[in-house]
Write a protein that holds these residues in place. Structure first.
Motif, PDB file in Angstrom:
ATOM      1  N   ALA A   7      -3.826  -3.946   1.708  1.00 52.18           N
ATOM      2  CA  ALA A   7      -2.123  -4.302   0.499  1.00 52.18           C
ATOM      3  C   ALA A   7      -2.878  -3.909  -0.764  1.00 52.18           C
ATOM      4  CB  ALA A   7      -2.427  -5.722   1.399  1.00 52.18           C
ATOM      5  N   LEU A   8      -4.027  -3.883  -1.332  1.00 50.32           N
ATOM      6  CA  LEU A   8      -4.194  -4.337  -2.987  1.00 50.32           C
ATOM      7  C   LEU A   8      -4.632  -2.426  -2.869  1.00 50.32           C
ATOM      8  CD1 LEU A   8      -5.549  -5.060  -5.169  1.00 50.32           C
ATOM      9  CD2 LEU A   8      -8.184  -4.992  -4.075  1.00 50.32           C
ATOM     10  N   THR A   9      -4.541  -1.655  -2.175  1.00 49.22           N
ATOM     11  CA  THR A   9      -5.516  -0.808  -2.620  1.00 49.22           C
ATOM     12  C   THR A   9      -3.985   0.004  -2.469  1.00 49.22           C
ATOM     13  OG1 THR A   9      -6.077   0.082  -0.283  1.00 49.22           O
ATOM     14  CG2 THR A   9      -7.208  -0.168  -2.194  1.00 49.22           C
ATOM     15  N   ARG A  10      -2.841  -0.228  -2.238  1.00 48.74           N
ATOM     16  CA  ARG A  10      -1.356   0.545  -1.570  1.00 48.74           C
ATOM     17  C   ARG A  10      -0.852   0.318  -3.078  1.00 48.74           C
ATOM     18  NH1 ARG A  10       0.431  -2.219   2.900  1.00 48.74           N
ATOM     19  NH2 ARG A  10      -0.569  -0.323   4.246  1.00 48.74           N
ATOM     20  N   CYS A  11      -0.997  -1.065  -3.693  1.00 47.21           N
ATOM     21  CA  CYS A  11      -0.118  -1.500  -4.908  1.00 47.21           C
ATOM     22  C   CYS A  11      -0.597  -0.698  -5.497  1.00 47.21           C
ATOM     23  CB  CYS A  11      -0.496  -2.860  -4.816  1.00 47.21           C
ATOM     24  SG  CYS A  11       0.647  -3.807  -6.558  1.00 47.21           S
ATOM     25  N   VAL A  12      -2.231  -0.853  -5.536  1.00 42.27           N
ATOM     26  CA  VAL A  12      -2.585   0.449  -6.742  1.00 42.27           C
ATOM     27  C   VAL A  12      -2.546   1.359  -6.893  1.00 42.27           C
ATOM     28  CG1 VAL A  12      -5.084   1.046  -7.743  1.00 42.27           C
ATOM     29  CG2 VAL A  12      -4.794  -1.677  -7.076  1.00 42.27           C
ATOM     30  N   ALA A  13      -1.929   2.284  -5.826  1.00 46.84           N
ATOM     31  CA  ALA A  13      -1.644   3.640  -6.324  1.00 46.84           C
ATOM     32  C   ALA A  13      -0.614   3.971  -5.826  1.00 46.84           C
ATOM     33  CB  ALA A  13      -2.090   4.307  -4.049  1.00 46.84           C
ATOM     34  N   ASP A  14       0.260   2.710  -5.648  1.00 49.57           N
ATOM     35  CA  ASP A  14       1.770   2.965  -6.235  1.00 49.57           C
ATOM     36  C   ASP A  14       2.297   4.202  -7.492  1.00 49.57           C
ATOM     37  OD1 ASP A  14       4.560   2.792  -6.972  1.00 49.57           O
ATOM     38  OD2 ASP A  14       4.959   1.621  -5.324  1.00 49.57           O
TER      39      ASP A  14
END
Length: 289
Positions: free
Chosen positions: A212-219
């Motif tokens: 969930a964290l990396t998905r937000c960073v990658a947005d």
């Protein structure tokens, strides 16, 4: 070309920061606390106005520590039984991590805790709990695989101003919870040695939370910020895109018909008195008697 959002809402800021991993934190941490408070987690303060949020059973504890002893603004620990036992896993976000990234983590934490999976240890080769799953959102957005040193797997941001490191082999469990020598190390800035912001996660942190964290960073969407509150460090390396005023929405067919009807001329009533104009000729005199 840098992306510019098409949807305009109530935006808290006058610029967009791109890429988003260079945005920095917001003045308040409320957005990251809300996912837990909305689920009924307990809120407490200490005499220094540090904030503590506890799960209903006390097995997960979040500390928001603006008056803490170091730059670890956010510290989140999970316990197998009670907070008096050593934490099973721990995560730290320093005081400059974009608040949206912390909110993505706490949102997933609220859901994972509700499902009873907040102690789900990573398992290599598992369909859902393999640590590699946490790296996939970054790879899908063009982050590059790297091997910076022996025993470390890393992916770096396309601009070279951020990265995620995963350390293999044995690590000291106590050091993982209190230093940057943790299994996971996410950072942004000009170098990992002196990052602008960083986040760490210990060995047994659930993969769902990290993903969930990396998905937000990658947005790829940029984040709104106030230019005056953006640090000079980030102004020198990030792109600041002015927030445009809302675009007018296209009228609906009904609105078009109503507008057309309002422009139609209305018929004037027949005059009851003769109207004279400057072009009218004077009446001729009648015959004399």
């Amino acid at each position: 070309m840098s992306p510019r959002p098409d949807l305009h809402r109530d935006i808290d800021g006058d610029v967009y920061v791109f890429p988003r991993h260079l945005a920095g934190s917001t003045p308040t941490g409320d957005p990251a606390l809300a996912p837990l408070l909305d689920r009924g987690w307990d809120l407490q303060y200490d005499e220094d106005d540090n904030v503590y949020v506890n799960a209903p059973d006390g097995r997960v504890r979040l500390g928001y520590l603006p008056e803490g002893e170091d730059d670890g603004l956010w510290r989140i620990n999970a316990y197998k039984a009670t907070p008096f036992d050593p934490p099973v896993w721990g995560v730290c976000f320093n005081d400059r991590v974009p608040t949206e990234f912390v909110a993505a983590f706490t949102t997933s934490l609220a859901t994972t805790y509700q499902a009873g999976a907040y102690l789900a240890r990573p398992v290599a080769g598992s369909a859902e709990r393999d640590p590699f799953h946490a790296v996939v959102p970054l790879l899908q957005q063009g982050w590059k695989i790297d091997r910076p040193r022996w025993g470390v797997f890393a992916v770096n941001a396309p601009d070279g101003l951020g990265g995620l490191e995963y350390t293999t082999g044995y690590l000291n469990p106590a050091a993982e919870l209190s230093t940057r020598d943790a299994r996971w190390h996410l950072w942004a800035g000009k170098s990992i040695d002196r990052p602008y912001w960083y986040a760490t996660a210990s060995t047994d942190t659930p993969v769902a939370l990290l993903t969930a964290l990396t998905r937000c960073v990658a947005d790829p969407a940029p984040l709104p910020r106030w230019r005056a509150e953006t640090s000079s460090y980030m102004k020198g390396i990030a792109q600041l895109i002015p927030v445009l005023p809302p675009r007018p929405t296209a009228p609906t067919p009904l609105e078009v018909r109503r507008a057309a009807a309002s422009r139609r001329p209305t018929a004037l009533p027949a005059p009851s008195i003769t109207r004279w104009s400057t072009s009218s000729r004077p009446a001729l005199p009648g015959p004399s008697r």
